[in-house]
Design a protein around this motif. Structure first.
Motif, short mmCIF file in Angstrom:
data_model
loop_
_atom_site.label_atom_id
_atom_site.label_comp_id
_atom_site.label_asym_id
_atom_site.label_seq_id
_atom_site.Cartn_x
_atom_site.Cartn_y
_atom_site.Cartn_z
N ALA A 162 -20.10 15.41 -72.27
CA ALA A 162 -20.62 14.07 -71.21
C ALA A 162 -20.40 12.85 -71.82
O ALA A 162 -19.98 12.04 -71.10
N LEU A 163 -20.06 12.82 -73.25
CA LEU A 163 -19.64 11.49 -73.75
C LEU A 163 -18.19 11.44 -73.93
O LEU A 163 -17.57 10.37 -74.24
N LEU A 164 -17.36 12.54 -73.78
CA LEU A 164 -16.15 12.49 -74.27
C LEU A 164 -15.25 11.57 -73.32
O LEU A 164 -14.34 10.72 -73.89
N PRO A 165 -15.52 11.28 -72.19
CA PRO A 165 -14.73 10.04 -71.54
C PRO A 165 -14.87 8.87 -72.13
O PRO A 165 -13.86 8.07 -72.14
N ASN A 169 -11.87 6.40 -73.81
CA ASN A 169 -11.38 4.95 -73.00
C ASN A 169 -11.29 4.13 -74.43
O ASN A 169 -11.08 4.41 -75.51
N ALA A 170 -10.97 2.80 -73.96
CA ALA A 170 -10.39 1.89 -74.83
C ALA A 170 -11.26 1.63 -75.95
O ALA A 170 -10.86 1.45 -77.20
N TRP A 171 -12.82 1.76 -75.69
CA TRP A 171 -13.73 1.39 -76.87
C TRP A 171 -13.94 2.49 -77.67
O TRP A 171 -13.65 2.33 -78.99
N GLY A 172 -13.75 3.81 -77.08
CA GLY A 172 -13.70 4.83 -78.03
C GLY A 172 -12.60 4.90 -78.98
O GLY A 172 -12.41 5.27 -79.97
N ARG A 173 -11.10 4.69 -78.54
CA ARG A 173 -9.91 4.77 -79.25
C ARG A 173 -10.28 3.70 -80.26
O ARG A 173 -9.64 3.83 -81.43
N ARG A 174 -10.68 2.60 -80.04
CA ARG A 174 -10.82 1.48 -81.11
C ARG A 174 -11.97 1.95 -82.30
O ARG A 174 -11.49 2.05 -83.39
#
Length: 395
Positions: A162-165, A169-174
């Motif tokens: 559920a959290l993978l998106p 995203n940009a926040w997760g990649r940072r």
């Protein structure tokens, strides 16, 4: 992508240590378990405590690493479906068929269950409460005992999906980039801080009961290290840094364990909140330093195609499902025979290993049993060998 042999080897070693740990639970003094031998040892508490603080964290971290590799080349929906099948089917089968010998033996030993395993099963499968204290989980009418890991891992898989998106995203990649850029003492110390904060905020309110619904302290710890495993993935820079730091993290882990042990041994049971927070912080730093040392040394020493590794990789799941029931069953049989303090644990350990080996050899050859113990269906060999390129691509 080259296969990470060190992760396969580390998984096998981690679960081998789990089997050894559960055998030792019969004999460690002052630690409750399903059955206890009369040959108890206080000395055994030290190595058990040393392993206890990071053993499940390591397994959940490896589970996160596995998710990183499983998601490559697979859609999210297919990943969730496959993981659910490989976790829930062995969990259900294990709870109904493999685990019941454990509450039976514990209940008989506690004098709250009448001898007679068939009669016990007829009562057990009604899923109604048992006499108080009959066995772990008596209030629910059944127990999953050591298979709790499968239930927790399945829930973490769903939450992660559920959290993978957000992670992509940009926040997760940072966030991933920030973790991947950690070096030196930042890598050794900073990931331990969320573990310490989780303990300080949650441990006073949630006991480690194995109750999936109310186990929020362990959820915070285990899901965090699960995510660390996923984020660690195959980042070559992080892995090389762990290898470079392996001696430092090993020395630090040993020093932190000594400091933590001194605090819990020398201080009184009732301490101020500040001292208790310091103990939990030292424990969290020890856990992460130990994990860093284990990962660094395993990548340095184990990343090679050992001849035993394919067999061990397949054996992990069936051995995990079987081992604790075999330990309890063998102990239930031999404790009344009053073997000595050397012969008895030797029989328990060797009997458990032999039982797991024999049963695994049967399971791996019987198609209908393989999925019940988490194994994939056996591949049907083609009449002619596949071209080399295709063979490599399907490995």
């Amino acid at each position: 992508m080259q296969r990470r042999y060190d992760i396969d080897a580390l998984r096998a070693i981690a679960f081998a240590l789990l089997i050894l740990y559960h055998c030792a639970m019969l004999y460690v003094a002052d630690w409750g378990w399903h059955l206890k031998s009369p040959h108890l040892s206080e000395t055994l508490q030290l190595p058990m405590l040393f392993m206890n603080r990071w053993r499940m964290d390591l397994i959940f971290l490896i589970s996160g690493l596995s998710v990183h590799f499983l998601l490559r080349g697979s859609s999210l929906g297919r990943f969730v479906a496959q993981r659910s099948w490989r976790l829930l089917l062995p969990l259900t089968f294990g709870c109904l068929v493999i685990v019941p010998i454990q509450p039976y033996a514990q209940g008989v030993a506690n004098g709250l269950v009448e001898p007679g395993f068939v009669d016990f099963l007829l009562r057990y499968y009604r899923f109604q409460p048992w006499p108080q204290g009959a066995f772990d989980g008596w209030e629910y009418g059944f127990t999953w005992n050591h298979l709790w890991y499968l239930a927790y891992l399945w829930v973490y898989t769903l939450v992660f999906a559920a959290l993978l998106p957000l992670f992509r995203n940009a926040w997760g990649r940072r966030l991933h980039g920030a973790l991947a850029s950690l070096r030196g003492w930042a890598l050794i110390a900073l990931p331990a801080l969320p573990l310490a904060v989780a303990s300080i905020l949650l441990q006073p309110h949630f006991k480690d009961t194995g109750d999936l619904i109310h186990d929020w302290h362990r959820h915070a710890i285990y899901f965090t290290v699960f995510l660390y495993g996923y984020w660690l993935g195959n980042d070559s820079g992080l892995w090389q840094e762990l290898v470079r730091l392996r001696r430092r993290t090993l020395a630090l882990a040993l020093g932190l364990f000594g400091f933590y042990l001194a605090m819990i041994t020398l201080l009184p049971e009732e301490v101020s909140d500040g001292v208790q927070y310091a103990i939990w912080t030292a424990r969290s730093l020890y856990i992460w330093a130990a994990l860093c040392a284990i990962l660094g040394w395993s990548h340095r020493l184990l990343n090679r195609p050992f001849r035993w590794l394919p067999w061990a990789t397949e054996a992990v799941y069936p051995w995990y499902v079987l081992h604790q029931s075999l330990i309890v069953l063998i102990a239930y049989w031999i404790l009344p025979l009053k073997f000595g303090p050397v012969a008895e644990p030797a029989i328990v350990l060797l009997g458990t290993v032999a039982g797991c080996f024999v049963l695994h050899e049967i399971i791996r050859r019987v198609a209908v049993l393989r999925p019940l113990f988490g194994l994939k269906a056996r591949r049907v060999k083609a009449d002619r060998p596949a071209p080399a390129a295709l063979a490599v691509g399907t490995a």
